[in-house]
Scaffold this active site. Structure first.
Site, short mmCIF file in Angstrom:
data_model
loop_
_atom_site.label_atom_id
_atom_site.label_comp_id
_atom_site.label_asym_id
_atom_site.label_seq_id
_atom_site.Cartn_x
_atom_site.Cartn_y
_atom_site.Cartn_z
N SER A 126 0.81 -1.22 -0.10
CA SER A 126 0.28 0.07 0.02
C SER A 126 1.18 1.42 0.34
O SER A 126 1.85 1.09 0.30
CB SER A 126 -0.84 -0.34 1.14
OG SER A 126 -1.46 0.69 1.29
N TYR A 150 -1.23 -0.51 9.63
CA TYR A 150 -1.25 -0.68 8.59
C TYR A 150 -0.23 -0.86 7.96
O TYR A 150 0.31 -1.88 7.26
CB TYR A 150 -2.72 -0.30 8.39
CG TYR A 150 -2.87 -0.54 6.44
CD1 TYR A 150 -3.74 -1.81 6.61
CD2 TYR A 150 -2.96 -0.27 5.64
CE1 TYR A 150 -3.83 -2.29 5.47
CE2 TYR A 150 -2.80 -0.39 4.36
CZ TYR A 150 -3.49 -1.72 3.99
OH TYR A 150 -4.10 -2.28 2.67
N LYS A 154 2.09 -3.63 6.82
CA LYS A 154 2.41 -3.73 5.36
C LYS A 154 3.89 -4.45 4.63
O LYS A 154 3.95 -4.99 3.85
CB LYS A 154 2.01 -3.59 4.16
CG LYS A 154 -0.03 -3.25 4.19
CD LYS A 154 -0.55 -4.26 3.70
CE LYS A 154 -1.78 -4.75 3.43
NZ LYS A 154 -1.53 -5.97 2.44
#
Lengths: 326, 326
Positions: A126, A150, A154
């Site tokens: 991402s 997050y 990732k």
């Protein structure tokens, strides 16, 4: 050829499955096109909308080793690992994010390693890999400095993909996806959920709140291009370089420009259904993401982007609204 | 003030403990100097050589939650997390490296989070965070692209340290240590073990094999400076920036220049005890590491380096040989 898609009931997972069924072949570990015999859709909710004998669905928690064992079988030659706890939820529930975004990724990679068939693994990373003080354009050489759990999870996934590939346990590719927009369906817990909402809801006649300022820049890709790039990322022979992580092309636009596109393509009445109301928690996460990239490496590899945000809005209207999608 | 040192029986761990005992105070979470009441040395082998009531030793596996529970207590205000499976061993035994370098790090951070006292955590990362095609000098802005499992695990640890700090679970600092040289004692399973061996063994009258070419560049720090920088990294108020990871200053030198220093400081007979014999497995790992850095950020924060490699050799002779060390 047996393919596993985690997050197979989600927007990208189910669209990817449909595109693969239509395509009917995919490259195996040696790069030879093989007929697709089975696509396993693994998700925590049941995938639906398929009526094809090649589709197998498994409903379960990907952090459960038994579920992963059932899904990653010795004949699994390709894995699209899309399942994740999205940004807003991973920030609110740290443990859940670690369990799904990190631990479950390890379980899947370990199972693939155990099978000793070196499957191709496409992992969706991402733009949240980046954060903090960033250059005007993020380059292929910009260091990853995630400012959300997050994003940190990732990047840890990218490191696993790269190291498992270097060890020849898998042949992995970690693709840093732009924000996918316009997503059909309902809002989700991603901090970027508004990016689809401010287009989708007004076109469907309802009001949508935009929680960030009009000047906020986003790096966007349509669902169609996202699927094309996921498949392209699987098919290319290798990702050269010291890392298997790659910044994908996208479209740099501001939220204000998105509203202008909506007005041009969807009409003034639609654009007036956007309510501007800052949500500091969402704004903090979204502002930590880069809004523009120079994706020299991915462009040279043949990854593609949308022509304009007007075209993205038009695609949503053609494919979802006129097709009776929600 | 209760301090935990993992890897407390190792070279750096035991030297750090001695330096802290002598110092007698350390900054608490608010930056206020507190008298050191206890130092817990946790290691898989028993720490020895201490005769001080402030020293507590725990012998156990840091990937065992019960061991970590006993070591990270609610009054633990500082953690120096030095324990690791070294580079050569983590490459040969992938699972062991993951268990100790990643899983045990998570256990320690989780226990610190559970205690809700936001301890200062100093984590030793490594030059192995970098790899592949690198600039002539690694900069603070150079992306991490590890080319060993050890390096990948260390970068994952950095990401945990940064995210746990951002969430205010801990106040962490991940210090990328140069290769520590000259280490006293026996060779270990680090790919860089030879860097100490080619100085130490010849000075002790025995032959040492150098498994890399004389032109191989290394980024080095003496044990004394390493300890000083670990304590400095604990004491500084904060590591500003988007990441808690920091490249530490060191000395850039080639293995050939190290041999010349040995000859200058230790005599021609000593230098002739180096046997040059390439080991491709070690050379591959060592050549993936950068040999020079521009550590602008750490220099500005007051971290320091050795004056010269001659001085490092002289320090080893003074502190280890003349003191009767092995």
């Amino acid at each position: 050829m047996h393919i596993l898609i985690t997050g197979g009931a989600g927007l990208l997972g189910s669209r990817l499955a449909k595109a693969l069924l239509k395509r009917n072949t995919l490259a195996d570990a040696q790069g030879v096109q093989q007929t697709i015999s089975r696509i396993t859709l693994l998700d925590v909710v049941a995938a639906h909308g398929f009526n094809d004998p090649r589709i197998q669905t498994i409903t379960g928690d990907i952090s459960d080793p038994e579920v992963v064992r059932a899904a990653v079988t010795p004949d699994t030659q390709s894995i699209f690992h899309l399942a994740a706890i999205v940004s807003g939820e991973a920030e609110a529930n740290f443990d859940l994010g670690m369990r799904i975004n990190l631990d479950a990724t390890r379980l899947i990679l370990e199972r693939a390693r155990h099978n000793r068939n070196c499957p191709r693994v496409v992992f969706t990373s991402s733009v949240a890999a980046f954060g903090g003080i960033l250059p005007a354009q993020v380059l292929d050489s910009t260091p990853t400095t995630p400012q959300s759990s997050y994003g940190a999870q990732k990047v840890m996934g990218e490191l696993l993909i790269s190291d498992y590939s270097r060890k020849q346990f898998i042949d992995g590719r970690a693709l840093r996806m732009p924000t996918v927009c316009v997503r059909p369906g309902a809002p989700n817990k991603a901090a970027s959920s508004f990016a689809s909402g401010i287009i989708r809801e007004p076109l469907n006649g309802t009001v949508s709140v935009c929680p960030v300022a009009p000047g906020t820049a986003l790096w966007l890709i349509s669902p169609g291009k996202a699927i094309a790039n996921l498949i392209h990322g699987h098919e290319i022979g290798s990702l050269l370089g010291a890392s298997r992580a790659l910044n994908l092309p996208g479209l740099s636009t501001t939220v204000g420009e998105m509203a202008q596109s909506l007005e041009r393509v969807g009409g003034a009445a639609a654009a007036q259904r956007i309510r501007w109301q800052i949500d500091p928690a969402i704004e903090r996460i979204v502002n930590s993401w880069p809004g523009d990239f120079l994706t020299t490496r991915a462009n040279a590899m043949g990854f593609t982007r949308d022509a304009s945000f007007d075209a993205i809005v038009q695609e949503y209207i053609s494919e979802e609204l006129k097709a009776g999608g929600k």
